[in-house]
Design a protein around this motif. Structure first.
Motif, PDB file in Angstrom:
ATOM      1  N   UNK A  34      28.104  42.306  17.415  1.00 21.84           N
ATOM      2  CA  UNK A  34      28.357  42.718  18.792  1.00 21.84           C
ATOM      3  C   UNK A  34      27.089  43.223  19.469  1.00 21.84           C
ATOM      4  N   UNK A  35      26.295  44.018  18.754  1.00 20.65           N
ATOM      5  CA  UNK A  35      25.057  44.539  19.324  1.00 20.65           C
ATOM      6  C   UNK A  35      24.070  43.403  19.580  1.00 20.65           C
ATOM      7  N   UNK A  36      23.946  42.493  18.618  1.00 15.54           N
ATOM      8  CA  UNK A  36      23.039  41.365  18.795  1.00 15.54           C
ATOM      9  C   UNK A  36      23.416  40.511  19.985  1.00 15.54           C
ATOM     10  N   UNK A  37      24.693  40.223  20.133  1.00 17.00           N
ATOM     11  CA  UNK A  37      25.152  39.407  21.258  1.00 17.00           C
ATOM     12  C   UNK A  37      24.915  40.124  22.587  1.00 17.00           C
ATOM     13  N   UNK A  88      22.637  42.503  23.338  1.00 14.56           N
ATOM     14  CA  UNK A  88      21.222  42.652  23.689  1.00 14.56           C
ATOM     15  C   UNK A  88      20.543  41.298  23.870  1.00 14.56           C
ATOM     16  N   UNK A  89      20.787  40.384  22.944  1.00 17.49           N
ATOM     17  CA  UNK A  89      20.045  39.125  22.952  1.00 17.49           C
ATOM     18  C   UNK A  89      20.556  38.120  23.985  1.00 17.49           C
ATOM     19  N   UNK A  90      21.875  38.089  24.184  1.00 20.86           N
ATOM     20  CA  UNK A  90      22.408  37.111  25.138  1.00 20.86           C
ATOM     21  C   UNK A  90      22.882  37.744  26.438  1.00 20.86           C
ATOM     22  N   UNK A  91      23.788  38.714  26.360  1.00 21.74           N
ATOM     23  CA  UNK A  91      24.381  39.272  27.576  1.00 21.74           C
ATOM     24  C   UNK A  91      23.325  39.887  28.495  1.00 21.74           C
ATOM     25  N   UNK A  92      22.382  40.632  27.928  1.00 23.82           N
ATOM     26  CA  UNK A  92      21.352  41.259  28.755  1.00 23.82           C
ATOM     27  C   UNK A  92      20.429  40.221  29.377  1.00 23.82           C
ATOM     28  N   UNK A 115      21.204  26.530  14.091  1.00 28.78           N
ATOM     29  CA  UNK A 115      20.925  27.866  13.558  1.00 28.78           C
ATOM     30  C   UNK A 115      21.919  28.296  12.482  1.00 28.78           C
ATOM     31  N   UNK A 116      21.411  29.028  11.511  1.00 23.37           N
ATOM     32  CA  UNK A 116      22.246  29.575  10.440  1.00 23.37           C
ATOM     33  C   UNK A 116      22.231  31.093  10.448  1.00 23.37           C
ATOM     34  N   UNK A 117      22.011  31.679  11.616  1.00 24.97           N
ATOM     35  CA  UNK A 117      22.047  33.133  11.763  1.00 24.97           C
ATOM     36  C   UNK A 117      22.532  33.466  13.163  1.00 24.97           C
ATOM     37  N   UNK A 118      23.067  34.667  13.316  1.00 24.05           N
ATOM     38  CA  UNK A 118      23.490  35.112  14.644  1.00 24.05           C
ATOM     39  C   UNK A 118      22.299  35.159  15.595  1.00 24.05           C
TER      40      UNK A 118
END
Length: 319
Positions: free
Chosen positions: A88-91, A93-97, A139-142
């Motif tokens: 959730x944090x990765x999504x 920061x990395x995408x939503x922001x 990709x093989x990682x979030x």
């Protein structure tokens, strides 16, 4: 140029800001933004040309974007192992922001040059090497998934003329100064950085033949600055990706360079221990790239890992 840097408290943002603020003619105004107060780099010729804005891009992108922007470097993000451990944090920061920032950019300063730093983590699975920009991302990682989502979004915004987007898939940067990060590839700096300072480093796999594609901080920032000069028409609207040049280096190569440049005694600080959580991520990344497109656009590459270690050794002397 008036340039915005997101994730500006991080190493790459600080290094780029310092280079821009040391421009001979003081041509650049630099806006540094991060979720913490991003410092204005010391030892620059034009510190008065910089300002720092603390902001959460997801909620406050409008606070850091103004109509006068000429370029935006997008560096913010949660690194690979951090994104894997907290989806959730990765999504967020990395995408939503990133999406929130792009929406404000297209409304406030349409057509602005946006330079997005992606990663070789967009590749995975059974890959035919050497990898080119035409290689299908799997990709093989979030982290890699979030990066490719951003790539497609930026490409669509560029195709529609909302922004002038350029996507740079970065090699792993080594040697990064500072402390270890949440990146799965963090040890690729630590294997040099820590021993050179008399500190231990644990390599998370017992495989000295493990090979990785990387570049030095000096070459990375040289290439980032060069990106400001790439004409929009140099790449088609539907394909804005460039794999920045790197060199392939094994763990054994790195240890050999550490001994040659730093001294044989530094090897005592390196240990090797298999990490079952990190190994699948590390082995999912390709090891050989064809950088014809990047070199044709005027980007440059390192010549040897020994030189990269010397750069870091010199930086310790300067500090």
């Amino acid at each position: 140029m008036r340039i915005l840097i997101t994730g500006a408290a991080g190493f790459v943002g600080q290094h780029l800001a310092k280079v821009l603020l040391n421009d001979e003619e003081g041509r650049h105004t630099v806006i540094l933004t991060d979720v913490i107060e991003a410092p204005i780099p010391k030892g620059t010729k034009w510190p008065q040309n910089a300002k720092s804005i603390k902001a959460d891009l997801l909620a406050g992108s409008q606070n850091v974007v103004d109509e006068g922007l000429d370029a935006v470097f997008v560096f913010h993000g949660i690194m690979s192992s951090g994104s894997e451990s907290d989806f959730d944090l990765g999504m967020k920061v990395n995408f939503d922001a990133t999406k929130a920032l792009l929406e404000v950019l297209r409304q406030t300063c349409p057509g602005v040059r946006v330079i997005y730093t992606s990663s070789q983590a967009v590749y995975g699975g059974d890959i035919v090497e050497p990898v080119t920009e035409a290689t299908r991302p799997t990709p093989e990682s979030s982290y890699g998934c979030e990066k490719i989502m951003c790539e497609y979004l930026i490409t669509e915004f560029a195709r529609r003329g909302f922004i002038d987007g350029l996507i740079l898939r970065l090699p792993t940067v080594s040697v990064r100064p500072g402390k270890p990060t949440a990146a799965a590839s963090s040890f690729l700096s630590g294997i040099i950085r820590e021993p050179m300072q008399g500190l231990p480093c644990v390599v998370p796999l017992k495989d000295r033949a493990y090979r990785h594609w990387l570049c030095s901080p000096r070459i990375l920032v040289t290439n980032l600055v060069h990106s400001l000069t790439i004409p929009r028409e140099a790449l088609p609207g539907y394909d804005r990706v460039v794999n920045l040049p790197g060199i392939g280096v094994t763990v054994q190569d790195m240890m050999d360079s550490l001994a040659r440049v730093g001294g044989q005694d530094k090897l005592q600080y390196v240990s090797e221990e298999d990490d079952p959580k990190l190994k699948p991520i590390l082995y999912s990344w390709p090891t050989l790239f064809d950088n014809t497109r990047a070199l044709g656009l005027g980007y440059v590459r390192d010549t040897s890992f020994d030189d990269i270690v010397r750069d870091f050794k010199d930086s310790l002397g300067s500090a």
